[in-house]
Design a protein around this motif. Structure first.
Motif: not given
Length: 80
Positions: A40-42, A62-71, A31-37
């Protein structure tokens, strides 16, 4: 010493059962911002009724963000 072995065995068994009850999915967004990235993850996590933990973020043009989604398999990852 026997009590310590019993506690260790019980702890290992409990942790093993927990690992079968849930799993994590790694996702990456841009995304173009941290908040936007993060938004998207949320949204990805919310679609499956899951929690997330951001594992990294980098920024240049741009901002590239990674996350773990815990199912959680106890509810199938779906929210009623």
């Amino acid at each position: 010493m026997k009590n310590l072995k019993s506690v260790l065995l019980a702890s290992t068994a409990a942790l093993s059962l927990l690992s079968f009850g849930s799993f994590a999915q790694s996702v990456s967004v841009t995304d173009s911002t941290l908040d936007g990235a993060e938004a998207q993850i949320a949204a990805i996590a919310q679609q499956s009724g899951s929690d997330y933990q951001i594992t990294g973020a980098s920024s240049q043009n741009y901002v590239r963000m990674t996350a773990n989604i815990h199912h959680s398999m106890s509810h199938g990852g779906l929210k009623n």
